[in-house]
Design an enzyme around this catalytic site. Structure first.
Site, short mmCIF file in Angstrom:
data_model
loop_
_atom_site.label_atom_id
_atom_site.label_comp_id
_atom_site.label_asym_id
_atom_site.label_seq_id
_atom_site.Cartn_x
_atom_site.Cartn_y
_atom_site.Cartn_z
N ARG A 198 79.95 -17.24 8.58
CA ARG A 198 79.99 -15.88 10.22
C ARG A 198 80.56 -14.46 9.93
O ARG A 198 81.73 -14.71 9.01
CB ARG A 198 80.88 -16.74 10.96
CG ARG A 198 79.55 -18.15 11.54
CD ARG A 198 80.83 -18.76 12.31
NE ARG A 198 80.42 -19.00 13.23
CZ ARG A 198 81.13 -19.68 14.59
NH1 ARG A 198 81.13 -20.63 14.20
NH2 ARG A 198 81.68 -18.96 15.99
N ASP A 231 72.36 -32.53 17.37
CA ASP A 231 73.06 -31.76 17.46
C ASP A 231 73.92 -30.42 16.83
O ASP A 231 73.82 -30.70 15.43
CB ASP A 231 74.64 -32.20 18.55
CG ASP A 231 75.46 -31.25 19.11
OD1 ASP A 231 76.03 -30.98 19.59
OD2 ASP A 231 76.77 -32.54 19.28
N ASN A 240 77.74 -35.12 26.10
CA ASN A 240 76.23 -33.86 26.40
C ASN A 240 75.32 -33.91 25.52
O ASN A 240 73.94 -33.73 25.77
CB ASN A 240 77.14 -32.59 26.04
CG ASN A 240 77.70 -32.55 23.91
OD1 ASN A 240 78.16 -32.96 23.90
ND2 ASN A 240 76.53 -31.39 23.71
#
Length: 1222
Positions: free
Chosen positions: A678, A426, A890
């Site tokens: 980013r 993940d 998840n």
């Protein structure tokens, strides 16, 4: 309520947001779904929960369970699990046969060990499942406010919630079931939801209720509330929902914007009311979960085949024995008059030799049962528990910040840790900390920010060491060039060195100095701080840059009364970092009203001035648009559009006069991207009043349109405005990786492991993180597989999309095959929408083949179910060991689906940990868990099992030889107590010490030589060659032990009086030889000795003599022929000691010769390291040690090592070009 809270309540966000905001009043009849048909049959009667308890509805309760067993199923399922082990089935049959008269041993001696082994394993299973049950009960016992009737709400546990209940969820509570949002504490019924547990995303989602239910905003309003919801049946899709609400004699359409999913959290909203649609197993998060699997390691599965082989051998020698006995019974029994052949049972009847042979077969099957060691399973269980304890107590995997150690939640898979081929990870919370830091920016073509990203720092450290060798190589190249070129080129070496210095990231600052004092802001550059930006050449452009940061967002400020500064509740962590940066630059966002934002700007005098910007329009960010804009009017009445977005999008929309800084900004953006940051580009546009008014009227017309083309109209109108922009600059934020993540990934890559990232985040974020942790790098060719847009409908559209995806996969595979550059690296990036098709049966193998050929794989926007499906595809498609690691609910599916599941015990709750096999506090501990503990556990278990088979074959076959020697009579040469104690006491502790303490190399060396790990995935220590080699060694030892002793003792005088030896003397001597031979063998096998190994190995031999003395002292009724056998018979006889010495040496000589030859002429990696360490060459010759370490890295195309290698190749290429041109 705080002032900030009151401000938030007044905001009507639907007036600001552009897309997906308007709520259609009536459901259009020609919708794509016919509610009530197949797949859309669910009916929910709001505020009437009792209706759903009866047929025909009878929906499940909200009780959930993740356990493997319950009270009823535990016994049958657990027993089934135990008897999946082949050896246990054999011992069950042997225990049943031991109840018959033909058994050579008592029934208790067969049943007791089996009951102990099975009972121990079942108790371990029960304990692990009990932990899961306790966790389930914690969840089921959470409290929530539920409507009891007459407008009165009371707290009940989650498990008592039923479909149709009205629940009130308060701030920071989890949603207990899937709810339809009815109203919230905000006037216009919006609420903020954090879906971290569902998709791993930390940015908040905005949900909006229907306008018709807005008045239901207090407890009393639900006294007489009724309505009917018709919607889709339970399904695992997190991002879709189709339904309708019948209320107040009208039908209203429902979509995902009104649905609150279980396990997501209410944030920044005082409370919401909702009606329960799906409960318990029907909820979408539970639909995405998978059943707790039963996992077995590869070694354990392979051991079954070894047991099959040994069982075949057992049956074969038993058949030989029974046939031999039948022949002897028929032909020799009549001659043996002293046995009275005419007066006997079926067991020895000469007239019925076949029946005698069959009975003898049962006896032989039990007698030779030592070939299949039941004690092996007990020893393995003990060793695995000890190994798990060592993992739990490893201080180097203890996280001081959280106080959490590593935890082996199951000990069944320890050795599997040493055989991992692919890691599926993940992203959010596992690789990253969910914390953005503003690090650098480019304004007006000038780059600002001297701090280095974590990627740059780690790369610089590695390049500094790697370039030591390269500098000498370059110097040599320079000297060579000088010899053939003009002598004026004296400056060339200086040029080369300075070029390397420029090209290499150099960080002089201490890491402690660069730790951010302000959360979200690690920027360091005096040119911009404290108002110094006003002295820069383009101060006017900088003003726009800072104002865009402070104004272009949707965040809400909250005053921190302790510090006096503002905290920002933003939809994304990027936005929060921008606002903190703007504040530090002197542009503090301090207040928001329905129509304005207020910024405190620090002027040259140092006193802040509050400026108001009227918010005219807000054009939202979406993954499709990849940009966000606000249109504002300043205090002078001037109208501006401020825009931020992906550089590719912004650059396409620049005006001709707005490209002044484009070239420099592009260069800076590439540098930032290479540093793992980013990036976003910032631009603005000045608007005239008439131009804005004309556009705004068209925008409002599009916004109020009802119909399917509303989104397209809004997109078109927004696109008209977001044109002819003027570029201001770009931002670079660092998505803070968890401590040590890049180094860990690099080490795992050097160990030869493949790493896939599966994340719910959008593609851009996933790619940025790929760069940050060096799964991606500049120069790596990215293959992006996406779905195309098609105008076709239904099956035609699906077919066209599938064909397009298949074509993309085929073309990419072909491109990789045709690539001739050996250093070329490919990265595969694919999103969840495309995976829906790629995971279908007719395409998944092509997809897997492409993915395996790529150096790294990133799957983004994937649902929990898809994570599990991708994991299953890799596991089953490659046939190799997979490890999944994650930290949220998840990730549970993929953690359970993988061969090994690792949970991060982080901030997202304990769902991942509870579903995992191993738990660690940080991703970086995975390096030690695999490269050290995995490597050790694999080799320990493999060597232990091989040794077990060796010693039991060496022991068991001597029984067969003696039985053949005595006419297949079923006679045992050993006393029953000898055989009972052989595996229990006399040889068990050394093998346990081998499995628990053996180290071929130390933990430091494991980390310095990561390629050693590949011994596990290549299965070098438990392949058939190794297994049969040990079996052959056992066969050889059994022959030596039996025939040497028989030949020595058969004719020679044994006692001083000249008497020859009897069966008990020969049997005891043979047994002594076995004890010495097998214990000396394990001593030769061990590489690492502690006092424990010495005590266990030599203590086992000593305990044999102690046992003989004590056993011989007991009454002859107990000891039988072994009475005083050592003291009176064996010890005084020199032949006993000489035979023991001779047989022990003869048994171990072949192994000693083999290992000596291997170490001399064909050494394995750890042999070389052991020799270097033994002679201390690592201390005396550091250069040689460094060279050996560099050899011990698997060739990899990901990680820092690959990035550094690519950088060096790039430098050398540039140098060669320069020399050629000169």
């Amino acid at each position: 309520m705080s002032p900030a809270g009151r401000i938030k309540k007044k905001l009507r966000w639907s007036n600001l947001y552009t897309f997906s905001c308007l709520r259609p009043h009536v459901l259009e009849s020609e919708g794509p779904h016919s509610l009530g048909g197949p797949g859309f049959s669910r009916v929910v009667h709001c505020n009437q929960p009792r209706v759903h308890r009866r047929k025909p509805l009878k929906y499940p309760t909200n009780y959930i369970t993740t356990t493997k067993y319950n009270i009823i199923t535990f016994l049958p399922k657990a027993i089934f699990e135990q008897f999946r082990r082949v050896a246990n089935v054999y011992f069950l049959m042997a225990a049943i046969l031991s109840l018959t008269p033909v058994a050579p041993f008592s029934a208790v001696s067969m049943i007791a060990p089996l009951a102990f082994v099975v009972g121990l394993s079942m108790a371990k299973e029960a304990l692990e499942d009990w932990r899961r049950f306790i966790q389930d009960m914690k969840v089921n016992s959470r409290k929530i406010s539920i409507h009891k009737g007459n407008g009165i709400f009371a707290y009940k546990t989650w498990q008592k919630i039923r479909v149709g209940d009205i629940v009130k969820v308060e701030k920071d509570q989890f949603f207990p079931a899937d709810l339809l949002l009815l109203s919230s504490s905000y006037e216009d019924g919006i609420c903020y939801v954090e879906t971290m547990n569902l998709d791993g995303e930390t940015n908040l989602k905005v949900k909006r209720c229907l306008e018709v239910t807005l008045p239901l905003d207090e407890d009393g309003a639900f006294g007489d509330f009724t309505g009917t919801i018709r919607c889709e049946d339970p399904n695992p899709s997190l991002y879709t929902f189709v339904g309708s609400l019948e209320y107040d004699r009208q039908v209203f359409a429902l979509d995902p914007n009104q649905i609150l999913l279980r396990d997501s959290k209410l944030r920044n909203t005082a409370y919401v009311y909702g009606v329960v649609i799906f409960t318990g197993p029907d909820s979408k998060v539970m639909q995405n979960s998978t059943k707790s699997p039963s996992k077995r390691s590869r070694i354990e599965r392979k051991m079954d085949y070894v047991i099959y082989f040994l069982f075949t051998l057992l049956v074969l020698i038993s058949l030989i024995s029974s046939i031999g006995f039948a022949v002897k019974t028929k032909f020799d029994m009549p001659k043996a008059w002293y046995l009275q052949p005419n007066n006997t049972t079926n067991l020895y009847d000469p007239s019925r030799p076949a029946v005698a042979g069959i009975f003898h077969l049962v006896t032989a099957l039990i007698l030779y049962g030592y070939l299949i060691p039941i004690s092996l399973y007990v020893s393995i269980e003990v060793v695995k528990v000890l190994q798990a304890m060592f993992i739990d107590q490893d201080l180097l995997m203890y996280d001081e910040e959280t106080g959490k150690p590593a935890l082996a939640r199951t000990s069944n898979l320890n050795e599997e840790l040493g055989q991992v081929d692919t890691i599926l990870s993940d992203k959010t919370g596992t690789l990253t900390c969910n914390q953005m830091d503003f690090l650098k920016c480019s304004i007006a073509g000038v780059s600002y920010g001297v701090s280095s990203s974590e990627v740059e720092i780690a790369a610089a450290k590695q390049m500094a060491s790697d370039l030591d060798g390269e500098n000498s190589e370059i110097s040599g190249m320079s000297m060579h060039n000088r010899s053939i070129q003009d002598p004026w080129d004296n400056s060339r070496v200086d040029l080369v060195e300075s070029e390397i210095e420029l090209e290499t990231v150099v960080t002089s600052k201490d890491e402690k100095e660069r730790k951010p004092m302000i959360k979200g802001f690690s920027f360091q550059d005096s040119r911009l701080m404290n108002g110094n930006w006003l002295k820069e050449p383009n101060a006017d452009v900088m003003l726009f840059f800072f104002r865009i940061l402070a104004v272009c967002h949707t965040a809400i400020p909250e005053l921190n009364e302790e510090t006096g500064s503002f905290n920002y509740e933003a939809e994304s962590p990027d936005e929060g970092a921008f606002l903190v940066a703007a504040r530090e630059f002197g542009f503090e966002f301090c207040r928001r009203t329905q129509t304005s934002v207020f910024i405190r700007e620090r002027s040259t005098s140092g006193h802040p001035v509050e400026r108001e910007f009227k918010l005219l329009n807000l054009l939202e960010f979406s993954s499709k648009r990849k940009r966000m804009s606000v249109i504002v009017q300043d205090e002078d009445g001037q109208i501006f559009l401020f825009c931020k977005g992906a550089d590719s999008i912004i650059f396409d929309r620049l005006a001709k006069n707005g490209r002044r800084f484009e070239e420099d900004t592009t260069k800076h953006l590439n540098e930032y991207g290479e540093s793992g940051l980013r990036t976003l580009a910032l631009a603005y546009k000045k608007l005239e009043e008439p131009e804005y008014s004309a556009w705004n009227s068209e925008f409002l017309r599009a916004k109020t349109t009802i119909g399917s083309d509303r989104e397209a109209m809004l997109e078109r109108v927004s696109d008209m405005m977001e044109r002819d922009l003027i570029l201001v600059g770009a931002t670079a934020v660092e998505d803070k990786l968890q401590k040590g993540v890049p180094q860990c990934i690099d080490k795992l890559a050097q160990a030869g492991l493949k790493i896939w990232v599966l994340t719910g985040d959008k593609m851009e974020t996933a790619i940025n993180i790929g760069y940050a942790c060096s799964l991606l790098r500049q120069g790596m060719k990215q293959i992006c597989i996406t779905t195309m847009n098609t105008d076709l409908l239904g099956q035609d559209a699906k077919k066209a999309v599938k064909e397009n995806i298949l074509m993309q996969i085929t073309n990419a595979s072909q491109m990789i095959k045709l690539e001739k550059d050996p250093h070329a690296a490919f990265a595969l990036v694919i999103d969840g929408k495309t995976l829906v098709y790629a995971l279908e049966d007719d395409m998944k193998h092509q997809f897997l083949s492409l993915a395996v050929d790529c150096a790294s794989v990133i799957c983004c926007r994937v649902s929990p179910k898809q994570k599990a499906l991708v994991t299953r595809l890799v596991k089953e498609g490659t046939g190799k060991t997979t490890l999944a690691i994650g930290d949220g609910a998840n990730d549970v599916g993929m953690i359970q689906e993988a061969d090994i599941g690792v949970g991060i015990s982080g901030v997202e709750g304990m769902q991942a940990v509870m579903a995992s096999d191993f738990a660690i506090a940080q991703f970086r501990f995975l390096e030690r868990l695999l490269v050290v503990h995995g490597h050790w556990c694999y080799k320990r278990i493999a060597q232990m099992i091989c040794y077990f088979f060796y010693k039991n074959i060496a022991f068991g076959l001597t029984l067969f030889y003696f039985e053949a020697y005595t006419g297949f009579s079923g006679q045992s040469v050993y006393d029953d107590w000898y055989m009972l104690l052989f595996n229990v006491l006399l040889t068990s502790l050394p093998v346990i010490s081998l499995g628990a303490f053996e180290q071929d190399v130390s933990s430091e060396v494991c980390l310095q030589f990561p390629a050693l790990y590949q011994q596990g995935p290549r299965n070098l220590f438990f392949d058939w060659y190794r297994i049969f080699g040990w079996m052959a060694n056992g066969l050889y030892s059994s022959l030596i032990i039996f025939f040497l002793n028989i030949n020595i003792f058969s004719d020679q005088a044994f006692r001083a009086g000249g008497q020859t030896s009897d069966m008990s003397a020969v049997g005891t001597t043979m047994f002594t030889c076995i004890i010495w031979a097998v214990n000396c063998q394990i001593a030769l096998t061990m590489s690492h000795f502690t006092w424990i190994q010495h005590l266990f190995v030599w203590g086992s031999i000593g305990s044999w003599y102690i046992f003989l003395v004590l056993y011989g002292m007991t009454s002859p009724t107990i000891s039988g022929s072994a009475f005083q056998i050592l003291v009176e018979a064996l010890a005084p006889a020199p032949i006993y000691w000489s035979a023991t010495l001779l047989v022990t040496i003869a048994c171990n000589l072949p192994y000693l010769a083999h290992i000596s030859f291997q170490r001399s002429f064909n050494p394995m990696d750890h042999h070389v390291i052991q020799e270097i360490k033994y002679y201390k060459k690592d201390v005396e010759d550091q250069h040689m040690w460094k060279r050996e370490r560099s050899k011990a890295r698997q060739k990899t195309k990901i990680g820092f090592t690959a990035r550094v290698d690519a950088k060096i190749r790039h430098l050398k290429g540039k140098l060669q070009k320069k020399y050629i041109t000169v």
